[in-house]
Design an enzyme around this catalytic site. Structure first.
Site, short mmCIF file in Angstrom:
data_model
loop_
_atom_site.label_atom_id
_atom_site.label_comp_id
_atom_site.label_asym_id
_atom_site.label_seq_id
_atom_site.Cartn_x
_atom_site.Cartn_y
_atom_site.Cartn_z
N LYS A 35 0.84 -1.20 0.00
CA LYS A 35 0.00 0.00 0.00
C LYS A 35 0.87 1.25 0.00
O LYS A 35 2.08 1.18 0.31
CB LYS A 35 -0.91 -0.01 1.23
N ARG A 132 -10.93 0.67 15.17
CA ARG A 132 -10.79 1.52 13.99
C ARG A 132 -11.74 1.00 12.93
O ARG A 132 -12.59 1.72 12.44
CB ARG A 132 -9.32 1.46 13.52
N TYR A 256 17.29 29.20 9.64
CA TYR A 256 16.08 29.90 10.08
C TYR A 256 16.00 29.93 11.60
O TYR A 256 16.20 28.92 12.28
CB TYR A 256 14.82 29.21 9.53
N MET A 304 13.29 24.05 3.35
CA MET A 304 12.51 23.37 2.31
C MET A 304 13.40 22.52 1.39
O MET A 304 13.06 21.39 1.05
CB MET A 304 11.73 24.40 1.49
C1 LIG Z 1 -0.44 -1.67 6.85
C2 LIG Z 1 -1.09 -2.90 7.32
C3 LIG Z 1 -0.34 -4.07 7.55
C4 LIG Z 1 1.17 -4.08 7.52
O1 LIG Z 1 1.65 -3.55 8.73
P1 LIG Z 1 3.22 -3.46 9.05
O2 LIG Z 1 3.29 -2.95 10.44
O3 LIG Z 1 3.78 -2.49 8.07
O4 LIG Z 1 3.75 -4.82 8.86
C5 LIG Z 1 -1.02 -5.22 7.88
N1 LIG Z 1 -2.37 -5.23 7.99
C6 LIG Z 1 -3.12 -4.12 7.80
C7 LIG Z 1 -4.58 -4.19 7.99
C8 LIG Z 1 -2.50 -2.92 7.48
O5 LIG Z 1 -3.25 -1.83 7.31
#
Ligand SMILES: *Cc1c(COP(=O)(O)O)cnc(C)c1O
Length: 359
Positions: A35, A132, A256, A304
């Site tokens: 993802k 969640r 800065y 930046m």
């Molecule tokens: C992102 C995600 C994972 C992977 O988690 P990691 O901590 O990166 O291994 C697994 N399951 C779900 C539902 C996720 O959203």
């Protein structure tokens, strides 16, 4: 001939890390979580590298799945971790072997009402404590049976997600496993509950489908486990170069708001990387960097397009290579200096940064 700021992704290391995940439960399957553009590593490149071995891929939404299918990733299911957002996605899901999460009643109703070319595989999400997404443990079995009875559904995989698997002192993982197992005792189906941390360290969470994410990219979910650091190979290295060097007197301030004031004669190097490249502005004075193979630290605020480092005792010149994190400096060491975790360092690299792939 160009700004040197570059992310180098070592795909051989990603494959090594996937094999490590797989080896934790060799008889079972491992879904490569790609993802968010493979946590900033490039989803297509990572998926192509893993395609000969990966049991499945996982993404956050259908747009990410379409990108993979259009790039020719066709050999395995792609799991939508949050399922579909609108019912019109179901046609594509059904026609392209996507597996969809189902976490609420609305998604369930949409499947019931859909006319699909082929029945789909569903990952039924339980809220075992994360609060969640997912169905409550009490209603879970009933929803499972409802899904199983639908002509639109080929298979149901039982799924949940851990809140604290990266914290070995937390009782939460064990608690969630108990809640999950109690609510699924009567259900005869495959199970998927382990993220990277659980895959690595919680043997009783390793079930039919592991879901490793961060570990594929060579970053440990644990902050204090050198053995796991040793086994993982960092995939992403962010580099740039020294573009200016200045010798400053005691009392002179850098950058800065002048957040660093020199206490002694100081040689300052300016590096061509900043927060618009994805290097966090929150990085504090003292955040480690590697210049020309030697460890030093950030002094002054990240801006930046640039940041400044201490070159006082460092052998470096204009054009010297700088590693911000990667194979020689763990993202896990940099992240706490920026008030964050390696996940955000990787996934927030911006489009301006050049990309190079190895392997
Ligand atoms: C992102 C995600 C994972 C992977 O988690 P990691 O901590 O990166 O291994 C697994 N399951 C779900 C539902 C996720 O959203």
């Amino acid at each position: 001939m160009a700004r040197a700021t570059t992310v180098t992704v070592n795909l051989d290391n990603v494959l090594h890390n996937y094999r490590l995940a797989k080896s934790m439960a060799p008889e079972q399957k491992a879904v490569a979580v790609v993802k968010a553009n493979a946590y900033g590593h490039g989803a297509v490149a990572v998926a192509k590298k893993l395609a000969p071995e990966a049991d499945a891929f996982a993404v956050a939404c259908i747009e990410e799945a379409v990108e993979l299918r259009e790039a020719g990733i066709e050999g395995q299911p792609i799991l939508l971790l949050e399922g579909f957002f609108t019912a019109d996605e179901l046609d594509y899901i059904s026609a392209n072997n996507l597996w969809t999460g189902v976490h609420n009643q609305r998604q369930l109703n949409d499947i019931k009402n859909a006319q699909l070319s082929q029945p789909i595989t569903v990952l039924l999400k339980m809220d075992s404590g994360m609060h969640r997404l997912g169905f409550a443990p009490e209603e879970y079995a009933a929803v499972y049976h409802e899904l199983k009875a639908l002509p639109q559904v080929k298979d149901v995989i039982l799924m949940s997600h851990f809140t604290s698997a990266d914290d070995m002192s937390s009782p939460m993982t064990q608690k969630q496993i108990e809640v999950f197992d109690a609510a699924t005792r009567e259900l005869d189906a495959d199970v998927s509950i382990a993220n990277s941390a659980a895959t690595l360290m919680h043997a009783d969470a390793r079930r039919n489908w592991q879901r490793p994410g961060i570990m594929l990219y060579g970053s440990s979910p644990f902050t204090d486990n050198p053995e796991i650091d040793r086994q993982l190979k960092p995939a992403m290295t962010l580099t740039s170069e020294v573009i200016a060097i200045h010798d400053l007197e005691p009392g002179e301030a850098i950058g800065y708001s002048g957040t660093w004031v020199c206490e002694k004669p100081t040689r300052v190097g300016t590096i061509a990387v900043g927060y618009a490249d994805g290097y966090p502005r929150q990085a504090v004075n003292g955040t480690p960097v590697i210049v020309n193979g030697q460890r030093t630290k950030i002094i002054g605020r990240v801006s930046m397009d640039m940041l400044t480092v201490d070159l006082t005792d460092i052998d470096a010149n204009l054009g010297s290579t700088v590693e911000l994190w990667g194979e020689n400096l763990l993202a896990n060491e940099v992240a706490p200096c920026c008030g964050t975790i390696s996940y955000t360092l990787f996934s927030c690299i911006t489009a301006r940064v050049h990309r190079k792939y190895i392997g």
